[in-house]
Scaffold this motif. Structure first.
Motif, short mmCIF file in Angstrom:
data_model
loop_
_atom_site.label_atom_id
_atom_site.label_comp_id
_atom_site.label_asym_id
_atom_site.label_seq_id
_atom_site.Cartn_x
_atom_site.Cartn_y
_atom_site.Cartn_z
N GLU A 60 0.83 -1.20 0.00
CA GLU A 60 0.00 0.00 0.00
C GLU A 60 0.86 1.25 0.00
O GLU A 60 1.80 1.37 0.77
N SER A 61 0.51 2.16 -0.86
CA SER A 61 1.11 3.49 -0.82
C SER A 61 0.10 4.41 -0.16
O SER A 61 -0.98 3.98 0.23
N LYS A 63 -1.70 6.54 -1.54
CA LYS A 63 -2.92 6.71 -2.33
C LYS A 63 -3.53 5.43 -2.89
O LYS A 63 -4.64 5.49 -3.38
N ALA A 64 -2.84 4.28 -2.79
CA ALA A 64 -3.41 3.09 -3.43
C ALA A 64 -2.99 1.79 -2.76
O ALA A 64 -1.99 1.73 -2.05
N VAL A 65 -3.78 0.75 -3.01
CA VAL A 65 -3.46 -0.61 -2.58
C VAL A 65 -3.20 -1.42 -3.81
O VAL A 65 -3.91 -1.27 -4.81
N LEU B 42 4.24 12.27 -2.64
CA LEU B 42 3.10 12.77 -1.88
C LEU B 42 3.47 13.15 -0.44
O LEU B 42 3.08 14.21 0.04
N ILE B 306 -5.30 -0.13 6.62
CA ILE B 306 -5.65 1.20 6.16
C ILE B 306 -7.06 1.17 5.59
O ILE B 306 -7.35 0.43 4.66
N ARG B 308 -9.95 2.65 3.43
CA ARG B 308 -9.93 3.51 2.25
C ARG B 308 -11.35 3.80 1.75
O ARG B 308 -12.31 3.18 2.22
#
Lengths: 129, 379
Positions: A60-61, A63-65, B42, B306, B308
């Motif tokens: 995971e970053s 902004k995304a998985v 980021l 996490i 989301r």
């Protein structure tokens, strides 16, 4: 970016490096670059079995998985513990940051994967570079 | 309306598109716009804004000018905040509502003068907003003009933003309070609108300059040049999203939409029921009496994982109670945070809920919001 010639690659952007009848697995520099800052890696436990083409974890970053797909089948013999606390190592050195080591079930599976040249061509087409 | 004419096919581009590409930004399709999602990374960009300064191209935002002798009653009719309280040079957060009390969009209303109000609207909802505004101000003596394509909008954000902008303008920035604006020369451009606004939860300014490419590029590079000594970073939409999430600012299509009402979105403080009638008021009155079925809460993950966007939220007892609207690692807070809609009985601070992260249920806790609040400091 240069992809090591002694690794093999999947179209899902994992690399595998064979070392006798064991192999290490990670994700490519292209994959880390498209994910951005990596903050979390979820890996199987030692002793679990991977099946070629099936998911074995995720990365995971912010902004995304992204799911991780096994380049080859085999039993997990070691995982790279340092990625639990420093997953950003994958951003700085994707081809040096192995995620796990497996005992290969069938070395023949690896030879069916993409060579570095073929993978390089593949990502250039995919990325429209 | 070159240079950023709105066309039906292909992605729209801001005047700085070529600059973003030349500077190596990673580009994405954002609501039909080809926009930079990140430059150097980021997390670095997010931290630059929290601790130093960053600059964003937010020219995809839309601008509607409402002008005419009845512009105030028109604005009062179409938006939920009380625009009669605004002084010239003052702005506030508001929203355009449907008769159901749900959101057309959220907006910043700027009072330019007694007969002029500027609404800054979202990129993805531009056409819808413009059409909706035009339709609903028809009964008033005023015009609604779409000025979206005439401006390049740059957001200079962070505790050092004031120091960067000071080098580029003759305007004394110190007296400009949060959500106020003025006009002055910026980078040699006279009468530039300078607003102390932003979408990061940090101090900062938004400047509105002509949208031709040479001017836009020159100002972009002058801002970066002036910011160099403060470590300025060009920032993308990725950091913009995590910054606004830490500060619990709503994003259209996530926390607010045409199916969510003002009370649910916890934006009641910007909705002035006592100001008189406005579109959506009646439905909101009824909704208030009927009671809330769900409300927006902040979640912090307390187990590894996490949460989301659109992940499901469950009660500890096991049933699904809601859904995450925005969720992400929070780069400054170094926690995994989320906004979610849950029934009011689960909205108490400290309530434990479970977030379904792929196949696993991961523990999270309702926390007070905003997750991040900038430290107070003297001007």
């Amino acid at each position: 970016m240069a992809f090591p010639a002694d690794y093999r690659y999947t179209k899902e952007h994992e690399w595998i490096k064979v070392d006798g009848n064991q192999a290490t697995i990670g994700i490519t520099d292209y994959a880390q670059n498209s994910l951005g800052d990596i903050v979390f890696v979820e890996l199987p436990k030692v002793g679990e079995e991977l099946t070629a083409g099936k998911t074995f974890g995720s990365v995971e970053s912010v902004k995304a998985v992204s799911e991780l797909y096994a380049p080859a089948s085999g039993k997990v013999v070691a995982i790279n513990e340092s990625l639990a606390t420093a997953p950003e190592k994958i951003n700085s050195d994707a081809h040096g940051s192995w995620m796990l080591r497996i005992q290969l079930k069938d070395a023949g599976e690896v030879s069916k994967l993409l060579s570095s040249d073929d993978y390089d061509k593949y990502v250039k087409e995919e990325g429209g570079q | 309306m070159s240079p950023t004419a709105e066309v039906n096919t292909g992605l729209r581009k801001t005047a700085l598109n070529a600059v973003h590409r030349k500077m190596g930004a990673k580009m994405v399709d954002f609501g039909g716009w080809d926009m930079p999602v990140e430059y150097s990374g980021l997390i670095a960009e997010h931290m630059a804004v929290r601790t130093g300064v960053g600059v964003f191209d937010v020219s995809h935002m839309g601008d509607i000018l409402i002008r005419g002798p009845q512009s105030l009653p028109a604005v009062q009719h179409i938006s939920m905040n009380d625009a009669s309280k605004l002084q010239p040079g003052q702005a506030h957060y508001s929203a355009l509502l449907y008769p159901e009390g749900t959101f057309v969009d959220d907006v910043i209303v700027h009072k330019l003068g007694d007969n002029d109000y500027l609404l800054v609207i979202n990129a993805g909802t531009r056409e819808k907003d413009v059409n909706w505004v035009r339709q609903n101000v028809r009964e008033f003596r005023c015009h609604a003009d779409n000025l979206s394509d005439y401006y390049t909008q740059l957001a200079i954000q962070g505790p050092k933003a004031v120091d960067v902008l000071r080098k580029l303008t003759n305007v004394d920035l110190t007296p400009i309070k949060n959500y106020w604006f003025t006009y002055g020369t910026v980078c040699g451009l006279p009468n530039t609108m300078i607003a102390r606004t932003g979408y990061t939860g940090e101090d900062g300014f938004e400047i509105y300059i002509p949208s031709d490419e040479p001017t836009s590029e020159r100002v972009w590079y002058e801002v970066l040049g002036a910011g160099r000594e403060f470590g300025i970073l060009p920032c993308g939409l990725g950091a913009r999203n995590t910054l606004r999430l830490e500060s619990k600012m709503a994003l259209y299509g996530h926390e607010i939409s045409d199916t969510i009402n003002v009370w649910e979105a916890d934006l009641g403080r910007y909705c002035k029921m006592e100001k008189g009638n406005f579109i959506g008021r009646e439905a909101l009155e009824k909704a208030k009496t009927a009671g809330l079925k769900r409300i927006l809460v902040g979640l912090e993950m307390i187990e590894r994982g996490i949460g989301r966007d659109s992940y499901k939220v469950f009660s500890e007892a096991g049933g699904q109670i809601g859904e995450i609207t925005s969720g992400s690692p929070a780069p400054f807070l170094k926690k995994n945070i989320a906004l979610a809609y849950v029934p009011p009985e689960y909205s108490q601070i400290g309530t434990i809920v479970l977030v379904e992260v792929r196949s696993q249920k991961v523990k999270a806790q309702v926390v007070s919001t905003p997750f991040y609040k900038r430290p107070k400091k003297e001007k």
